[in-house]
Scaffold this motif. Structure first.
Motif, PDB file in Angstrom:
ATOM      1  N   LEU A 182       0.835  -1.205   0.000  1.00  0.00           N
ATOM      2  CA  LEU A 182       0.000   0.000   0.000  1.00  0.00           C
ATOM      3  C   LEU A 182       0.865   1.247   0.000  1.00  0.00           C
ATOM      4  O   LEU A 182       0.615   2.209  -0.729  1.00  0.00           O
ATOM      5  CB  LEU A 182      -0.933   0.004   1.215  1.00  0.00           C
ATOM      6  N   ALA A 200      -1.634   2.332  -2.658  1.00  0.00           N
ATOM      7  CA  ALA A 200      -2.531   3.395  -2.174  1.00  0.00           C
ATOM      8  C   ALA A 200      -1.972   4.719  -2.683  1.00  0.00           C
ATOM      9  O   ALA A 200      -0.783   4.996  -2.531  1.00  0.00           O
ATOM     10  CB  ALA A 200      -2.606   3.401  -0.662  1.00  0.00           C
ATOM     11  N   TRP A 219      -3.787   8.692   1.724  1.00  0.00           N
ATOM     12  CA  TRP A 219      -4.438   8.165   2.919  1.00  0.00           C
ATOM     13  C   TRP A 219      -4.700   9.302   3.895  1.00  0.00           C
ATOM     14  O   TRP A 219      -4.059  10.350   3.845  1.00  0.00           O
ATOM     15  CB  TRP A 219      -3.598   7.079   3.582  1.00  0.00           C
ATOM     16  N   PHE A 278      -7.379   4.415   3.336  1.00  0.00           N
ATOM     17  CA  PHE A 278      -6.494   4.361   2.167  1.00  0.00           C
ATOM     18  C   PHE A 278      -7.320   4.376   0.887  1.00  0.00           C
ATOM     19  O   PHE A 278      -8.291   3.637   0.745  1.00  0.00           O
ATOM     20  CB  PHE A 278      -5.651   3.078   2.202  1.00  0.00           C
ATOM     21  N   HIS A 279      -6.878   5.213  -0.047  1.00  0.00           N
ATOM     22  CA  HIS A 279      -7.506   5.287  -1.364  1.00  0.00           C
ATOM     23  C   HIS A 279      -6.609   4.526  -2.345  1.00  0.00           C
ATOM     24  O   HIS A 279      -5.438   4.879  -2.518  1.00  0.00           O
ATOM     25  CB  HIS A 279      -7.681   6.745  -1.782  1.00  0.00           C
ATOM     26  N   LEU A 280      -7.161   3.487  -2.962  1.00  0.00           N
ATOM     27  CA  LEU A 280      -6.368   2.549  -3.738  1.00  0.00           C
ATOM     28  C   LEU A 280      -6.183   2.995  -5.188  1.00  0.00           C
ATOM     29  O   LEU A 280      -7.069   3.618  -5.783  1.00  0.00           O
ATOM     30  CB  LEU A 280      -7.018   1.164  -3.696  1.00  0.00           C
ATOM     31  N   THR A 333     -11.401   1.787  -1.705  1.00  0.00           N
ATOM     32  CA  THR A 333     -11.160   2.451  -0.418  1.00  0.00           C
ATOM     33  C   THR A 333     -11.228   1.417   0.704  1.00  0.00           C
ATOM     34  O   THR A 333     -12.178   0.640   0.775  1.00  0.00           O
ATOM     35  CB  THR A 333     -12.210   3.545  -0.140  1.00  0.00           C
TER      36      THR A 333
END
Length: 541
Positions: free
Chosen positions: A61, A76, A79, A90-92, A159
């Protein structure tokens, strides 16, 4: 272009299908020092395993910048952390593809399900995949993450949210470490249905810059450049080959003949000749590492039916002050080592310069052994690593020198060694007496030394001393649970004094890291964490 001398070796390993011309400039051979125990990063703790999996096949991540300790986005893109420091969102990254191989063809791209599978398998011993393939995750548990992650949620396809029981000041750094490599949930489902869950450790699938192709134990590992990598500029090698070469002198000869373009762990005696070779480059940097002796403090060593003398503090104090460190630094490190005093290197923030070594004093050591009721000629085992590491270039020689030092105070040390994977496995099981081991830092945080190596949480992992001491453990837990660096430093300084007083280990040295390579290699950066990464690396003709 590789010279003709490499061709018989590579043909024998099944690496070339056609003519010498097949080895173009986009191929790189790395002379590694040992066979990995497997390719599932969560299971392991050594650089040998991580180089062959986490640094090639997988992403995380968050990740460390190449050659540094700063954390940057990985899988990610960004975050957020809650005000109380316990909730991480976390935004992936979108559009990331898992590898396509002859044993797996993904039907979807990376998403939140893969993050949940990766961490739920490590958190939950009743997870279906873990039941099908029972294994342990030593890093994850050594750092107490199995207890501290209270909840992991999928908010949407891209997310995820981690909720912690208590603040973990190094949480973002921990997620950038090799053990936190993201696995494919879809691949895991396929393996479960096929009844082949254990293949996750032999046939890896990740999103990383290189795709696993072939492994022949003690000979070679082959990877292909990932043409679909989400960061295409990082993939400049078509074929990455690990030529497993345990002998340091053989590695250097292969490098000189251009049979490999990058290698590691030169013998101290080889450093100056390699520096003078016009075809080679020899970057170096101060080592973020520590070589030490771990003393098993259990009342009885596993497999033994007699009391363990190392369980007595006075015995450990005696062995510690009987070690002639300057002589070891001179003979083993040959100018490339710095005498170690603490349980972490002086470049680590919170290092306490007020901690001092007990003076070298064989006579005082004899007196302490007498007070402990230890008879002259008492035997202990001294385990010596079978591989070179940045923190110990010659464990066999060091063991022989310790054997001689301890003989002077009446202790008979029997030197023992095993193949590297077996060495670590048996030591974690508690079969070891005194042990040569060491550590290269993983994330730039003091907890990676004082917690990962000596905490009660790490008793079944990297705490080879099997030392669980509550006053110490309370301090490092408090330090980890606050984000105030000044407060953390104060607590870690107290902890360093306790380690010195209780002697679960004897620090020996921090070494300079040298990375020999061909001048054809461009873009390689020495990792402060003693890992070998080939993304962003190219080879010129």
């Amino acid at each position: 272009m590789l010279k003709h001398a490499v061709i018989p070796f590579l043909l024998g390993a099944g690496l070339l299908a056609h003519t010498p011309g097949a080895l173009a400039a986009s191929n790189l051979v790395f002379c590694s020092e040992g066979s990995p125990a497997g390719f599932d990063p969560g299971q392991y703790t050594t650089g040998t395993d991580f180089d062959a999996s986490a640094e090639t096949v997988f992403n995380r991540l968050t990740q460390f910048e190449r050659g540094g300790t700063s954390v940057i986005p990985g899988l990610a893109t960004k975050w957020e952390v809650s005000d109380d420091g316990k909730v991480y969102t976390f935004h992936l990254r979108e559009g990331v593809k898992f590898h396509t191989t002859d044993y797996f063809k993904p039907s979807r791209e990376f998403n939140a399900d893969d993050v949940l599978f990766t961490f739920d398998r490590m958190r939950d011993k009743n997870h279906p995949f873990r039941k099908a393939y029972p294994t342990e995750f030593p890093y994850f548990t050594d750092m107490g993450m199995d207890q501290n992650i209270a909840q992991l949620e999928k908010l949407d396809e891209h997310t995820v949210r981690f909720t912690l029981n208590q603040v973990d000041a190094a949480f973002i750094q921990n997620l950038a470490m090799s053990f936190a490599s993201i696995q494919s949930a879809e691949y895991a489902d396929q393996l479960l249905k096929q009844g082949k869950a254990a293949d996750i450790n032999q046939k890896p699938i990740g999103t990383g810059p290189f795709v696993f192709s072939k492994y022949q134990k003690d000979a070679q590992i082959r990877f292909k450049g990932n043409k679909d990598y989400w960061q295409p500029d990082d993939v400049k090698i078509d074929n990455l080959i690990f030529a497993i070469t345990t002998d340091a002198s053989v590695r250097m000869q292969k490098l000189k003949k251009n049979e490999c373009q990058v290698t590691l762990f030169p013998r101290p005696a080889d450093i100056e000749p390699l520096k003078k070779d016009p075809k080679l480059q020899m970057p170096s940097q101060p080592g973020y590492n520590l070589g030490y002796i771990a003393y098993n403090v259990m009342d009885q060593i596993k497999g033994s039916n007699v009391p363990n003398p190392l369980a007595e503090l006075k015995v450990r104090q005696a062995l510690d002050m009987a070690v002639n460190k300057p002589q070891i630094i001179t003979s083993v490190y040959q100018g490339a080592g710095q005498l170690a005093v603490n349980a972490m290197p002086p470049t680590q923030w919170s290092y306490d310069t007020s901690v001092k070594d007990a003076p070298y004093d064989p006579e005082k050591a004899k007196q302490l052994l007498k007070e402990a009721g230890i008879k002259e000629g008492t035997e202990i085992t001294l385990w010596a690593m079978p591989v070179q590491r940045p923190y110990n270039p010659n464990a066999k020689l060091m063991a022989e020198m310790l054997q001689a030092d301890w003989a002077k105070v009446g202790i008979k040390a029997k030197i023992v060694s095993y193949e590297w994977g077996e060495y670590i496995k048996r030591a974690k099981a508690g079969e070891v007496g005194a042990m040569l081991i060491g550590w290269s830092g993983d994330n730039g945080d003091p907890d990676n030394w004082l917690g990962t190596l000596f905490s009660c949480d790490a008793l079944n992992g990297n705490n080879f001393s099997k030392w669980c001491y509550k006053p110490y453990d309370d301090l490092i837990k408090q330090a980890k649970a606050t984000t105030d660096q000044a407060k953390r430093t104060e607590l870690y300084e107290k902890a360093q004094h306790i380690i010195k007083e209780q002697v679960p280990m004897t620090p020996i040295a921090h070494s300079t890291v040298y990375q020999p390579m061909s001048k054809q290699v461009q873009g390689f950066k020495i990792s402060p964490f003693a890992l070998n990464s080939f993304y962003g690396v190219s080879v010129t003709k």
